[in-house]
Design a protein around this motif. Sequence first.
Motif, mmCIF file in Angstrom:
data_model
loop_
_atom_site.group_PDB
_atom_site.id
_atom_site.type_symbol
_atom_site.label_atom_id
_atom_site.label_comp_id
_atom_site.label_asym_id
_atom_site.label_seq_id
_atom_site.Cartn_x
_atom_site.Cartn_y
_atom_site.Cartn_z
ATOM 1 N N ARG A 80 50.227 31.296 28.684
ATOM 2 C CA ARG A 80 50.355 30.936 30.102
ATOM 3 C C ARG A 80 50.450 32.172 30.979
ATOM 4 O O ARG A 80 49.822 32.238 32.033
ATOM 5 C CB ARG A 80 51.580 30.048 30.299
ATOM 6 C CG ARG A 80 51.434 28.703 29.671
ATOM 7 C CD ARG A 80 52.694 27.909 29.776
ATOM 8 N NE ARG A 80 52.576 26.693 29.005
ATOM 9 C CZ ARG A 80 53.529 25.805 28.879
ATOM 10 N NH1 ARG A 80 54.671 25.984 29.482
ATOM 11 N NH2 ARG A 80 53.337 24.726 28.150
ATOM 12 N N TYR A 81 51.255 33.131 30.547
ATOM 13 C CA TYR A 81 51.375 34.368 31.323
ATOM 14 C C TYR A 81 50.028 35.090 31.411
ATOM 15 O O TYR A 81 49.687 35.677 32.433
ATOM 16 C CB TYR A 81 52.435 35.290 30.727
ATOM 17 C CG TYR A 81 53.851 34.833 30.956
ATOM 18 C CD1 TYR A 81 54.225 34.198 32.128
ATOM 19 C CD2 TYR A 81 54.821 35.025 29.991
ATOM 20 C CE1 TYR A 81 55.530 33.768 32.333
ATOM 21 C CE2 TYR A 81 56.122 34.601 30.185
ATOM 22 C CZ TYR A 81 56.468 33.971 31.362
ATOM 23 O OH TYR A 81 57.757 33.554 31.560
ATOM 24 N N GLY A 82 49.268 35.057 30.320
ATOM 25 C CA GLY A 82 47.935 35.664 30.329
ATOM 26 C C GLY A 82 47.021 34.981 31.332
ATOM 27 O O GLY A 82 46.269 35.644 32.058
ATOM 28 N N LEU A 83 47.082 33.652 31.376
ATOM 29 C CA LEU A 83 46.272 32.915 32.356
ATOM 30 C C LEU A 83 46.685 33.261 33.780
ATOM 31 O O LEU A 83 45.825 33.433 34.654
ATOM 32 C CB LEU A 83 46.414 31.411 32.132
ATOM 33 C CG LEU A 83 45.687 30.840 30.933
ATOM 34 C CD1 LEU A 83 46.094 29.389 30.715
ATOM 35 C CD2 LEU A 83 44.191 30.939 31.125
ATOM 36 N N ILE A 84 47.989 33.361 34.008
ATOM 37 C CA ILE A 84 48.470 33.718 35.349
ATOM 38 C C ILE A 84 47.976 35.104 35.733
ATOM 39 O O ILE A 84 47.494 35.320 36.845
ATOM 40 C CB ILE A 84 50.008 33.659 35.406
ATOM 41 C CG1 ILE A 84 50.474 32.216 35.265
ATOM 42 C CG2 ILE A 84 50.532 34.279 36.690
ATOM 43 C CD1 ILE A 84 51.958 32.082 35.029
ATOM 44 N N LYS A 85 48.080 36.051 34.798
ATOM 45 C CA LYS A 85 47.639 37.425 35.090
ATOM 46 C C LYS A 85 46.148 37.458 35.390
ATOM 47 O O LYS A 85 45.719 38.104 36.355
ATOM 48 C CB LYS A 85 47.963 38.337 33.921
ATOM 49 C CG LYS A 85 47.450 39.758 34.103
ATOM 50 C CD LYS A 85 48.386 40.752 33.539
ATOM 51 C CE LYS A 85 47.890 42.168 33.655
ATOM 52 N NZ LYS A 85 47.281 42.539 34.891
ATOM 53 N N GLU A 86 45.359 36.761 34.576
ATOM 54 C CA GLU A 86 43.914 36.729 34.822
ATOM 55 C C GLU A 86 43.597 36.098 36.171
ATOM 56 O O GLU A 86 42.767 36.612 36.928
ATOM 57 C CB GLU A 86 43.206 35.952 33.706
ATOM 58 C CG GLU A 86 43.175 36.684 32.383
ATOM 59 C CD GLU A 86 42.567 35.831 31.282
ATOM 60 O OE1 GLU A 86 41.843 34.861 31.592
ATOM 61 O OE2 GLU A 86 42.832 36.130 30.112
ATOM 62 N N PHE A 87 44.276 34.992 36.490
ATOM 63 C CA PHE A 87 44.049 34.342 37.773
ATOM 64 C C PHE A 87 44.478 35.251 38.916
ATOM 65 O O PHE A 87 43.777 35.374 39.924
ATOM 66 C CB PHE A 87 44.801 33.010 37.829
ATOM 67 C CG PHE A 87 44.694 32.332 39.162
ATOM 68 C CD1 PHE A 87 43.521 31.692 39.526
ATOM 69 C CD2 PHE A 87 45.759 32.331 40.048
ATOM 70 C CE1 PHE A 87 43.410 31.064 40.752
ATOM 71 C CE2 PHE A 87 45.654 31.714 41.273
ATOM 72 C CZ PHE A 87 44.480 31.073 41.633
ATOM 73 N N ALA A 88 45.646 35.888 38.765
ATOM 74 C CA ALA A 88 46.160 36.768 39.819
ATOM 75 C C ALA A 88 45.221 37.951 40.037
ATOM 76 O O ALA A 88 44.966 38.345 41.186
ATOM 77 C CB ALA A 88 47.563 37.249 39.456
ATOM 78 N N ASP A 89 44.690 38.519 38.956
ATOM 79 C CA ASP A 89 43.745 39.628 39.096
ATOM 80 C C ASP A 89 42.456 39.164 39.773
ATOM 81 O O ASP A 89 41.924 39.836 40.659
ATOM 82 C CB ASP A 89 43.418 40.238 37.726
ATOM 83 C CG ASP A 89 44.587 41.002 37.137
ATOM 84 O OD1 ASP A 89 45.543 41.311 37.879
ATOM 85 O OD2 ASP A 89 44.548 41.288 35.923
ATOM 86 N N HIS A 90 41.966 38.015 39.346
ATOM 87 C CA HIS A 90 40.717 37.490 39.908
ATOM 88 C C HIS A 90 40.871 37.144 41.388
ATOM 89 O O HIS A 90 39.989 37.441 42.197
ATOM 90 C CB HIS A 90 40.282 36.242 39.130
ATOM 91 C CG HIS A 90 39.050 35.605 39.667
ATOM 92 N ND1 HIS A 90 37.803 36.162 39.509
ATOM 93 C CD2 HIS A 90 38.874 34.463 40.379
ATOM 94 C CE1 HIS A 90 36.911 35.395 40.099
ATOM 95 N NE2 HIS A 90 37.536 34.347 40.631
ATOM 96 N N ALA A 91 42.012 36.522 41.757
ATOM 97 C CA ALA A 91 42.233 36.104 43.138
ATOM 98 C C ALA A 91 42.871 37.200 43.979
ATOM 99 O O ALA A 91 43.093 37.010 45.170
ATOM 100 C CB ALA A 91 43.104 34.864 43.166
ATOM 101 N N ARG A 92 43.189 38.330 43.354
ATOM 102 C CA ARG A 92 43.832 39.465 44.028
ATOM 103 C C ARG A 92 45.129 39.057 44.718
ATOM 104 O O ARG A 92 45.354 39.327 45.899
ATOM 105 C CB ARG A 92 42.867 40.099 45.040
ATOM 106 C CG ARG A 92 41.654 40.690 44.398
ATOM 107 C CD ARG A 92 40.782 41.408 45.405
ATOM 108 N NE ARG A 92 39.552 41.800 44.761
ATOM 109 C CZ ARG A 92 38.357 41.500 45.229
ATOM 110 N NH1 ARG A 92 38.214 40.834 46.343
ATOM 111 N NH2 ARG A 92 37.279 41.891 44.585
ATOM 112 N N LEU A 93 45.967 38.378 43.955
ATOM 113 C CA LEU A 93 47.255 37.933 44.478
ATOM 114 C C LEU A 93 48.212 39.111 44.579
ATOM 115 O O LEU A 93 48.119 40.079 43.819
ATOM 116 C CB LEU A 93 47.866 36.873 43.567
ATOM 117 C CG LEU A 93 47.095 35.576 43.368
ATOM 118 C CD1 LEU A 93 47.847 34.669 42.410
ATOM 119 C CD2 LEU A 93 46.863 34.877 44.683
ATOM 120 N N SER A 94 49.164 38.993 45.493
ATOM 121 C CA SER A 94 50.177 40.040 45.612
ATOM 122 C C SER A 94 51.119 39.971 44.420
ATOM 123 O O SER A 94 51.210 38.955 43.729
ATOM 124 C CB SER A 94 50.968 39.861 46.913
ATOM 125 O OG SER A 94 51.769 38.701 46.840
#
Length: 143
Positions: A80-94
């Motif tokens: 789950r953390y990996g998915l969050i990191k990938e999503f955050a990197d892709h969406a350029r989240l703060s």
Amino acid sequence: RDGDILWGKEPEVQWVHALYFILTIFTTVGFGDMSAYTTGETLYADWTMIVGTVVNSIIMSEVITTLTGVDRAQAELNKRYGLIKEFADHARLSVKTTTAFEKAVQRASHAGEVRVDASQLKSFFATDTLPRELMLELTKDVF
């Protein structure tokens, strides 16, 4: 005793004593200074060793199941953390939003509310699992 030698005994008696010998070796009970001599004693010892082996196997199975269940839960959380990191990197989240997102997923996973994997990420966002404030923050960050 009347024939410590099994050579002249019936095949059934020889078989019982052979089973006793095999079980004593394989269950690591050992012969020690006490051992079974009569067919009745041997049958009782065989039965006790078989029951002991089964009970020990059940206990060890439960221990292994418990330990691997903990490992699976941690692996799921890491996924789950990996998915969050990938999503955050892709969406350029703060960093703030990413951290809040990770905490929300961790709370949800400990409460057993949600199971997140790659195929269910969309439905995860559509449910009310994430706090409203986080969803607003996420929307601001993405758009």
